[in-house]
Design a protein around this motif. Structure first.
Motif, mmCIF file in Angstrom:
data_model
loop_
_atom_site.group_PDB
_atom_site.id
_atom_site.type_symbol
_atom_site.label_atom_id
_atom_site.label_comp_id
_atom_site.label_asym_id
_atom_site.label_seq_id
_atom_site.Cartn_x
_atom_site.Cartn_y
_atom_site.Cartn_z
ATOM 1 N N PRO A 157 0.595 -1.557 -0.290
ATOM 2 C CA PRO A 157 0.683 0.289 -0.273
ATOM 3 C C PRO A 157 0.880 1.198 0.024
ATOM 4 C CG PRO A 157 -0.478 -1.735 1.369
ATOM 5 C CD PRO A 157 0.554 -1.563 1.747
ATOM 6 N N GLU A 158 2.109 0.703 0.408
ATOM 7 C CA GLU A 158 2.439 2.739 1.029
ATOM 8 C C GLU A 158 3.000 2.482 -0.659
ATOM 9 O OE1 GLU A 158 4.932 5.873 1.529
ATOM 10 O OE2 GLU A 158 3.676 4.605 3.012
ATOM 11 N N ARG A 159 3.526 1.655 -1.336
ATOM 12 C CA ARG A 159 4.306 2.106 -2.703
ATOM 13 C C ARG A 159 3.587 2.850 -3.640
ATOM 14 N NH1 ARG A 159 8.029 -0.242 -6.714
ATOM 15 N NH2 ARG A 159 7.545 1.258 -8.367
ATOM 16 N N CYS A 160 2.110 2.050 -3.406
ATOM 17 C CA CYS A 160 1.141 3.112 -4.318
ATOM 18 C C CYS A 160 0.425 3.912 -3.652
ATOM 19 C CB CYS A 160 -0.712 2.172 -3.882
ATOM 20 S SG CYS A 160 -0.321 0.510 -4.672
ATOM 21 N N ARG A 161 0.416 4.134 -2.571
ATOM 22 C CA ARG A 161 0.181 5.886 -1.687
ATOM 23 C C ARG A 161 1.621 6.789 -2.334
ATOM 24 N NH1 ARG A 161 -1.587 3.021 2.594
ATOM 25 N NH2 ARG A 161 0.951 2.867 3.687
ATOM 26 N N GLN A 162 2.920 6.158 -3.338
ATOM 27 C CA GLN A 162 4.514 6.943 -3.234
ATOM 28 C C GLN A 162 4.014 7.687 -4.700
ATOM 29 O OE1 GLN A 162 7.515 4.956 -1.967
ATOM 30 N NE2 GLN A 162 7.765 5.313 0.275
ATOM 31 N N THR A 163 3.300 6.217 -5.337
ATOM 32 C CA THR A 163 3.264 6.537 -6.663
ATOM 33 C C THR A 163 1.741 7.173 -7.500
ATOM 34 O OG1 THR A 163 3.797 3.955 -7.365
ATOM 35 C CG2 THR A 163 2.327 4.897 -9.274
ATOM 36 N N MET A 164 1.064 7.873 -6.374
ATOM 37 C CA MET A 164 -0.167 8.366 -6.929
ATOM 38 C C MET A 164 0.178 9.555 -6.369
ATOM 39 S SD MET A 164 -3.727 5.980 -5.804
ATOM 40 C CE MET A 164 -3.151 5.732 -3.945
ATOM 41 N N ALA A 165 0.759 9.523 -5.177
ATOM 42 C CA ALA A 165 1.308 11.301 -5.020
ATOM 43 C C ALA A 165 2.493 11.661 -6.263
ATOM 44 C CB ALA A 165 2.147 10.982 -3.587
ATOM 45 N N ALA A 166 2.803 10.266 -6.856
ATOM 46 C CA ALA A 166 3.951 11.562 -7.612
ATOM 47 C C ALA A 166 3.290 11.923 -9.433
ATOM 48 C CB ALA A 166 4.789 10.083 -8.586
ATOM 49 N N LEU A 167 2.058 10.685 -9.142
ATOM 50 C CA LEU A 167 1.435 10.827 -10.681
ATOM 51 C C LEU A 167 0.570 12.370 -10.189
ATOM 52 C CD1 LEU A 167 0.362 7.184 -11.595
ATOM 53 C CD2 LEU A 167 1.927 8.940 -12.295
ATOM 54 N N ALA A 168 -0.062 12.939 -9.525
ATOM 55 C CA ALA A 168 -0.276 13.741 -9.265
ATOM 56 C C ALA A 168 -0.101 15.137 -9.850
ATOM 57 C CB ALA A 168 -0.546 14.092 -7.463
ATOM 58 N N GLU A 169 1.184 15.431 -10.242
ATOM 59 C CA GLU A 169 2.216 15.663 -10.489
ATOM 60 C C GLU A 169 2.240 15.944 -12.552
ATOM 61 O OE1 GLU A 169 6.554 16.352 -9.392
ATOM 62 O OE2 GLU A 169 5.739 14.607 -8.323
ATOM 63 N N VAL A 170 1.225 15.714 -13.249
ATOM 64 C CA VAL A 170 1.592 15.364 -14.314
ATOM 65 C C VAL A 170 0.355 16.111 -14.206
ATOM 66 C CG1 VAL A 170 -0.062 14.146 -15.872
ATOM 67 C CG2 VAL A 170 1.336 12.657 -14.416
ATOM 68 N N ARG A 171 -1.079 16.369 -13.780
ATOM 69 C CA ARG A 171 -1.819 17.624 -14.314
ATOM 70 C C ARG A 171 -1.067 18.835 -13.786
ATOM 71 N NH1 ARG A 171 -7.746 16.556 -13.652
ATOM 72 N NH2 ARG A 171 -7.189 14.917 -12.599
ATOM 73 N N GLU A 172 -0.902 18.951 -13.185
ATOM 74 C CA GLU A 172 0.166 20.878 -12.999
ATOM 75 C C GLU A 172 0.919 20.907 -14.318
ATOM 76 O OE1 GLU A 172 2.279 20.844 -9.379
ATOM 77 O OE2 GLU A 172 0.691 19.858 -7.940
ATOM 78 N N ARG A 173 1.298 19.938 -14.400
ATOM 79 C CA ARG A 173 2.767 19.740 -15.799
ATOM 80 C C ARG A 173 1.148 20.375 -17.530
ATOM 81 N NH1 ARG A 173 8.467 17.974 -14.817
ATOM 82 N NH2 ARG A 173 8.345 17.510 -12.736
ATOM 83 N N LEU A 174 0.136 19.867 -17.469
ATOM 84 C CA LEU A 174 -0.578 19.802 -18.328
ATOM 85 C C LEU A 174 -1.131 21.344 -18.968
ATOM 86 C CD1 LEU A 174 -2.119 16.021 -18.607
ATOM 87 C CD2 LEU A 174 -0.136 17.672 -19.999
ATOM 88 N N GLY A 175 -1.582 21.944 -17.673
ATOM 89 C CA GLY A 175 -2.166 23.011 -17.561
ATOM 90 C C GLY A 175 -4.055 22.787 -17.470
ATOM 91 N N GLN A 176 -4.192 23.452 -17.778
ATOM 92 C CA GLN A 176 -6.064 23.634 -18.144
ATOM 93 C C GLN A 176 -6.216 24.684 -18.959
ATOM 94 O OE1 GLN A 176 -8.154 22.066 -15.517
ATOM 95 N NE2 GLN A 176 -6.414 21.245 -15.368
ATOM 96 N N GLY A 177 -7.844 24.396 -19.953
ATOM 97 C CA GLY A 177 -8.368 24.919 -20.696
ATOM 98 C C GLY A 177 -8.090 24.227 -21.962
ATOM 99 N N ALA A 178 -7.305 22.871 -22.706
ATOM 100 C CA ALA A 178 -6.499 22.803 -23.496
ATOM 101 C C ALA A 178 -7.475 22.975 -24.840
ATOM 102 C CB ALA A 178 -5.949 21.702 -23.459
ATOM 103 N N ASN A 179 -8.893 22.804 -25.355
ATOM 104 C CA ASN A 179 -9.200 22.837 -25.980
ATOM 105 C C ASN A 179 -9.459 24.480 -26.450
ATOM 106 O OD1 ASN A 179 -9.880 20.516 -26.367
ATOM 107 N ND2 ASN A 179 -11.643 20.327 -25.094
ATOM 108 N N ALA A 180 -9.879 25.809 -25.852
ATOM 109 C CA ALA A 180 -10.014 26.826 -25.609
ATOM 110 C C ALA A 180 -8.731 27.193 -26.568
ATOM 111 C CB ALA A 180 -10.276 27.508 -25.184
#
Length: 389
Positions: free
Chosen positions: A343-366
């Motif tokens: 479970p700890e490996r899962c938590r660490q991975t999910m925390a790292a993956l949360a950074e993906v959203r920040e790097r992509l930004g918002q409003g791409a279609n517009a």
């Protein structure tokens, strides 16, 4: 009358990008769209002259077998667009098909846009010149891509629409309830790919892996979404061949993101699905197989240590990757066990993956719609000025 837009998408991910772009453009000004459209684009009003599935081929050896048919389809599309002279032609991904089409139309003075950069940052870097010769404007999904085109063409990062489309913090319990899965016990999502060629490469691997995981974890259930009947039929055939129809697998038509959200772990073929899984926030193991010839060529020219989009965006090894001969049931089961038992490996991975959203930004279609409409407006103003002089 509005803008007349030629648009060509060659696979499911391009269909999703095209539908979002069409919707955003029509929110600004009336537009009509025709070319090669998938079901999502058709739902937005697009007209398809060629079934999108006819273009969905992956790999050099795989394309070679259908080359005459693909060349004929491209010639027919070029002739049609030359005849109707749309205000702009947009090629979405599928660069081996769309770039030559764009280049022919650009030579005719028709404005062209290429949406999604080829992976010039990974291999075949000479394609920067090809893209520049083919498109008046390039729309990229990832922030590290435009720098490869500096001094050669107009490249704009619009971001990835998935960052808007996929909410964060999706509840596994809610997703399981929607799929009528029991709340208790591990759930593993199986996504062997969206293309027929990917199912042929991966279906047996995923079925054999599921069989072993079912023995290792008696309460484990599986959910497998498919983009169409043809890919599901290939998977079902492998289930029959492996005598695996007694596996607790819920097979779905579509609903991939719900399947991801319901899962404790996602096993998937490298591609957009890895990015979706990262945005949903689930641990994953990425696999990929190509023909031996294609794989040797890709590896000889590749400059990057990773193939999965989460690892590339985060610039570190967050998601396990099993490629070619390493993509076998023994290795995949061992990789899955790490997440299912730690479970700890899962938590660490999910925390790292949360950074993906920040790097992509918002409003791409517009942003993508604005970039296309600005190009069309600038071209229109230039034509008017030329006529006035």
């Amino acid at each position: 009358m509005g803008l007349r837009v030629g648009i060509v998408a060659g696979e499911a991910s391009g269909d999703a990008l095209g539908a979002g772009l069409m919707r955003a453009m029509q929110a600004v000004t009336p537009c009509s769209f025709e070319g090669v459209c998938g079901p999502l684009m058709i739902a937005e009003g697009g007209s398809s002259r060629v079934p999108m599935e006819a273009l969905s081929v992956m790999g050099i050896a795989e394309v070679a077998g259908r080359l005459p048919e693909l060349l004929r389809m491209r010639r027919d599309l070029i002739a049609y667009f030359r005849k109707i002279r749309p205000d702009v032609v947009i090629g979405i991904d599928s660069p081996d098909f769309t770039l030559a089409l764009e280049r022919a139309l650009k030579a005719e003075g028709i404005p062209t846009v290429h949406y999604v950069s080829p992976t010039v940052w990974a291999w075949r870097r000479y394609r920067v010149r090809t893209v520049a010769a083919s498109a008046d404007r390039l729309l990229t999904l990832f922030p590290f891509e435009p720098r490869y085109y500096e001094g050669r063409m107009d490249a704009i990062c619009v971001g990835h629409p998935l960052a808007d489309a996929i909410p964060s913090g999706t509840s596994a319990a809610q997703a399981r309830a929607e799929l009528r899965l029991e709340a208790q016990g591990p759930v593993v999502a199986l996504l062997p790919g969206s293309r027929v060629s990917e199912l042929r490469a991966h279906a047996e691997l995923f079925v054999k892996t599921a069989q072993r995981l079912a023995v290792r974890y008696p309460g484990c259930r599986f959910v497998a979404p498919f983009v169409n009947r043809e890919t599901r039929a290939i998977f079902d055939q492998v289930l029959t061949e492996q005598k695996a129809f007694d596996l607790p697998i819920t097979r779905l038509h579509g609903h991939a993101r719900i399947a991801m959200a319901a899962a404790d772990l996602v096993l998937l073929a490298s591609g957009t699905a890895a990015l979706e899984t990262a945005l949903v926030g689930r641990p994953m193991v990425v696999v990929y197989r190509l023909s031996s010839f294609t794989y040797r060529l890709v590896r000889s020219l590749s400059k990057l240590p990773y193939v999965s989009l989460p690892n590339l965006l985060l610039e570190r090894d967050v998601v396990p990757e099993l490629l070619q001969s390493e993509a076998n049931p023994d290795r995949l089961v061992r990789a899955a066990e790490v997440f299912l038992e730690d479970p700890e490996r899962c938590r660490q991975t999910m925390a790292a993956l949360a950074e993906v959203r920040e790097r992509l930004g918002q409003g791409a279609n517009a942003r993508a719609a604005e970039a296309v409409l600005n190009l069309v407006g600038a071209r229109g103003q230039a034509r008017e000025a030329s006529c006035a002089s």
